[in-house]
Every structure is written in C-alpha cells, then in structure tokens.
Design a protein around this motif. Structure first.
Motif, PDB file in Angstrom:
ATOM      1  N   LEU A  37      25.557  -0.554  32.330  1.00 13.10           N
ATOM      2  CA  LEU A  37      24.604   0.236  31.557  1.00 13.10           C
ATOM      3  C   LEU A  37      23.463   0.780  32.413  1.00 13.10           C
ATOM      4  CD1 LEU A  37      24.382  -1.977  28.335  1.00 13.10           C
ATOM      5  CD2 LEU A  37      25.622   0.189  28.625  1.00 13.10           C
ATOM      6  N   SER A  38      23.556   0.608  33.725  1.00  7.94           N
ATOM      7  CA  SER A  38      22.524   1.115  34.633  1.00  7.94           C
ATOM      8  C   SER A  38      23.108   2.264  35.463  1.00  7.94           C
ATOM      9  CB  SER A  38      22.038   0.006  35.565  1.00  7.94           C
ATOM     10  OG  SER A  38      22.980  -0.216  36.594  1.00  7.94           O
ATOM     11  N   ASN A  39      22.294   2.804  36.346  1.00  8.96           N
ATOM     12  CA  ASN A  39      22.762   3.842  37.273  1.00  8.96           C
ATOM     13  C   ASN A  39      23.138   3.256  38.628  1.00  8.96           C
ATOM     14  OD1 ASN A  39      22.349   5.967  35.449  1.00  8.96           O
ATOM     15  ND2 ASN A  39      20.170   6.000  35.912  1.00  8.96           N
ATOM     16  N   ASN A  40      23.122   1.944  38.740  1.00  5.94           N
ATOM     17  CA  ASN A  40      23.394   1.254  39.995  1.00  5.94           C
ATOM     18  C   ASN A  40      24.908   1.161  40.222  1.00  5.94           C
ATOM     19  OD1 ASN A  40      23.685  -0.530  42.109  1.00  5.94           O
ATOM     20  ND2 ASN A  40      22.092  -1.928  41.391  1.00  5.94           N
ATOM     21  N   ASP A 115      22.704  -4.517  33.187  1.00 11.60           N
ATOM     22  CA  ASP A 115      21.604  -3.592  32.937  1.00 11.60           C
ATOM     23  C   ASP A 115      20.411  -4.006  33.795  1.00 11.60           C
ATOM     24  OD1 ASP A 115      19.300  -4.897  31.170  1.00 11.60           O
ATOM     25  OD2 ASP A 115      21.205  -5.679  30.386  1.00 11.60           O
ATOM     26  N   GLU A 116      19.466  -3.100  33.899  1.00 13.31           N
ATOM     27  CA  GLU A 116      18.256  -3.355  34.685  1.00 13.31           C
ATOM     28  C   GLU A 116      17.015  -3.185  33.826  1.00 13.31           C
ATOM     29  OE1 GLU A 116      18.853  -0.731  38.059  1.00 13.31           O
ATOM     30  OE2 GLU A 116      20.160  -2.201  39.037  1.00 13.31           O
ATOM     31  N   GLU A 117      17.138  -3.453  32.517  1.00 12.49           N
ATOM     32  CA  GLU A 117      15.979  -3.431  31.619  1.00 12.49           C
ATOM     33  C   GLU A 117      15.099  -4.623  31.971  1.00 12.49           C
ATOM     34  OE1 GLU A 117      15.010  -1.586  28.669  1.00 12.49           O
ATOM     35  OE2 GLU A 117      16.483  -0.126  29.375  1.00 12.49           O
ATOM     36  N   LYS A 118      13.906  -4.377  32.375  1.00 12.24           N
ATOM     37  CA  LYS A 118      12.932  -5.408  32.765  1.00 12.24           C
ATOM     38  C   LYS A 118      13.354  -6.112  34.044  1.00 12.24           C
ATOM     39  CE  LYS A 118      11.403  -6.068  28.036  1.00 12.24           C
ATOM     40  NZ  LYS A 118      11.355  -6.935  26.892  1.00 12.24           N
ATOM     41  N   THR A 119      14.579  -6.644  34.080  1.00 11.92           N
ATOM     42  CA  THR A 119      15.072  -7.341  35.265  1.00 11.92           C
ATOM     43  C   THR A 119      16.590  -7.173  35.339  1.00 11.92           C
ATOM     44  OG1 THR A 119      15.129  -9.463  36.413  1.00 11.92           O
ATOM     45  CG2 THR A 119      15.325  -9.546  34.033  1.00 11.92           C
ATOM     46  N   ARG A 121      20.308  -7.997  35.231  1.00 12.33           N
ATOM     47  CA  ARG A 121      20.986  -9.133  34.589  1.00 12.33           C
ATOM     48  C   ARG A 121      22.377  -8.723  34.116  1.00 12.33           C
ATOM     49  NH1 ARG A 121      17.810  -9.077  28.766  1.00 12.33           N
ATOM     50  NH2 ARG A 121      18.468  -6.976  28.215  1.00 12.33           N
ATOM     51  N   PHE A 122      23.185  -9.742  33.910  1.00 13.09           N
ATOM     52  CA  PHE A 122      24.477  -9.586  33.264  1.00 13.09           C
ATOM     53  C   PHE A 122      24.354 -10.167  31.863  1.00 13.09           C
ATOM     54  CE2 PHE A 122      25.940  -9.766  37.731  1.00 13.09           C
ATOM     55  CZ  PHE A 122      26.661  -8.587  37.771  1.00 13.09           C
ATOM     56  N   SER A 123      25.058  -9.548  30.927  1.00  9.50           N
ATOM     57  CA  SER A 123      25.098 -10.052  29.558  1.00  9.50           C
ATOM     58  C   SER A 123      26.540 -10.105  29.110  1.00  9.50           C
ATOM     59  CB  SER A 123      24.297  -9.141  28.618  1.00  9.50           C
ATOM     60  OG  SER A 123      22.967  -9.043  29.039  1.00  9.50           O
ATOM     61  N   SER A 124      26.800 -10.969  28.160  1.00  6.70           N
ATOM     62  CA  SER A 124      28.158 -11.122  27.652  1.00  6.70           C
ATOM     63  C   SER A 124      28.135 -11.232  26.137  1.00  6.70           C
ATOM     64  CB  SER A 124      28.782 -12.388  28.256  1.00  6.70           C
ATOM     65  OG  SER A 124      30.101 -12.563  27.820  1.00  6.70           O
ATOM     66  N   VAL A 125      28.952 -10.411  25.499  1.00  7.98           N
ATOM     67  CA  VAL A 125      29.188 -10.519  24.060  1.00  7.98           C
ATOM     68  C   VAL A 125      30.576 -11.121  23.922  1.00  7.98           C
ATOM     69  CG1 VAL A 125      29.398  -9.286  21.872  1.00  7.98           C
ATOM     70  CG2 VAL A 125      27.792  -8.470  23.603  1.00  7.98           C
ATOM     71  N   VAL A 126      30.659 -12.273  23.295  1.00  2.24           N
ATOM     72  CA  VAL A 126      31.918 -13.008  23.194  1.00  2.24           C
ATOM     73  C   VAL A 126      32.417 -12.958  21.751  1.00  2.24           C
ATOM     74  CG1 VAL A 126      33.029 -15.251  23.530  1.00  2.24           C
ATOM     75  CG2 VAL A 126      31.204 -14.531  25.072  1.00  2.24           C
ATOM     76  N   THR A 127      33.689 -12.673  21.596  1.00  2.00           N
ATOM     77  CA  THR A 127      34.290 -12.604  20.269  1.00  2.00           C
ATOM     78  C   THR A 127      34.080 -13.924  19.537  1.00  2.00           C
ATOM     79  OG1 THR A 127      35.963 -11.093  21.106  1.00  2.00           O
ATOM     80  CG2 THR A 127      36.437 -12.170  19.011  1.00  2.00           C
ATOM     81  N   GLU A 135      22.135 -13.561  31.614  1.00  2.00           N
ATOM     82  CA  GLU A 135      21.820 -14.284  32.846  1.00  2.00           C
ATOM     83  C   GLU A 135      21.132 -13.337  33.808  1.00  2.00           C
ATOM     84  OE1 GLU A 135      22.142 -17.485  33.881  1.00  2.00           O
ATOM     85  OE2 GLU A 135      22.901 -18.056  31.914  1.00  2.00           O
ATOM     86  N   LYS A 136      19.908 -13.673  34.194  1.00  2.00           N
ATOM     87  CA  LYS A 136      19.191 -12.888  35.198  1.00  2.00           C
ATOM     88  C   LYS A 136      19.817 -13.133  36.566  1.00  2.00           C
ATOM     89  CE  LYS A 136      14.801 -13.120  32.789  1.00  2.00           C
ATOM     90  NZ  LYS A 136      13.424 -13.604  32.828  1.00  2.00           N
TER      91      LYS A 136
END
Length: 164
Positions: A37-40, A115-119, A121-127, A135-136
């Motif tokens: 979700l970032s431009n990185n 994403d790089e919102e604020k810091t 991090r990786f995020s996970s949405v689990v079924t 996790e930062k």
C-alpha cells in the motif's frame, strides 16, 4: 466365507471413500495475497525474491499472490480495513477471501499488506479472526533487510480457510 469376503469388501470401499474425503479441497497453504500500500518498490522486490527462494519461514506448500487478487479487494478497501481499522471493511475482506479465486477453490487464509502510515509496518488480515494484526519493522533500512523479512514472517497467516 462369502459373508466375511463381503464385509472385507465393504470395509475396503468405505476406507477408500474416507480417504477421498480427508484429502478433498485445497491441500497445502497458507494461501496469501500480498499487497504493498506504499510507493516503496524495494519492499516488493525483497518480498518477491525471498518468497521465490522459499526462504526461512515460507511453508513448502504456501502460495503467495504477488500481482494478482480478486477485483473486489481494492486498495481503498484495504486502506479502510488495515489503516483505518474499519470493522465493516475487515468483515467484507474476510467474506471475499472465502470465495474461490482461480485454482484456489476454498479461497485464501489471509492478506499481508505493507504500509508506511506513521511508521513502516506489515499487517495481516486473517480469515475468521475479525481483526488486523500489525507489526512495526524495527529498522526498515536497505542495510537491514533481515529485520524487514523477519517482520514479514511474523504476519504470515496460519491455514484458516477450512475452518468455516
């Protein structure tokens, strides 16, 4: 004697049917969608390379969709779910992840985002979890790619698609 033969035959037929039931559906996993979700773009390259190498924490039967996902899983929906923590969006994502997609008849186990919102991090949405795990990244620099990969490994979802 014929009765014993019939019983053995019946047992053999039942045994074969139970075998088919035990192995029905998508075997292996976890099945995960990856979205940056970032431009990185450095993150995309690092993740793609390590996944291709089945590095460290990647289970042998895992499938990661790096450039493909259901049309319903938009960046906007992910932003609402992951960054804004919108419960309705998380619920919708879980519903979409349970649907068949391509060869994956039982859907996905989760979505990992960066994403790089604020810091960074990786995020996970689990079924089935109804929440977002975040996790930062301790030191998100090019010199310390190990911390990026180690953090990615933490958010890999477990196999959940068969626990409906």
């Amino acid at each position: 004697m014929k009765r014993i033969t019939k019983i053995i035959f019946l047992f053999f037929i039942l045994f074969l049917n139970f075998q088919k039931t035990a192995f029905a559906g998508d075997v292996g996993g976890p099945y995960v969608i990856w979205v940056n979700l970032s431009n990185n773009k450095t993150i995309d390259e690092l993740i793609a390379r390590r996944i291709d190498e089945h590095d460290d924490c990647i289970p042998p039967d895992a499938k990661f969709l790096l450039n493909d996902r259901p049309d319903d899983i938009t960046d906007e929906l992910l932003h609402k779910a992951v960054i804004k923590n919108d419960k309705a969006s998380i619920k919708l994502l879980e519903k979409i992840m349970r649907r068949p997609f391509g060869l994956l008849k039982n859907g996905f186990d989760g979505i990992i985002t960066y994403d790089e919102e604020k810091t960074p991090r990786f995020s996970s949405v689990v079924t089935g979890w109804h929440a977002v795990a975040r996790e930062k990244i301790p030191k998100p620099t090019d010199a310390d790619k190990k911390s990026v990969w180690d953090t990615f490994c933490i958010v890999i979802p477990p196999i959940t698609r068969n626990s409906k």
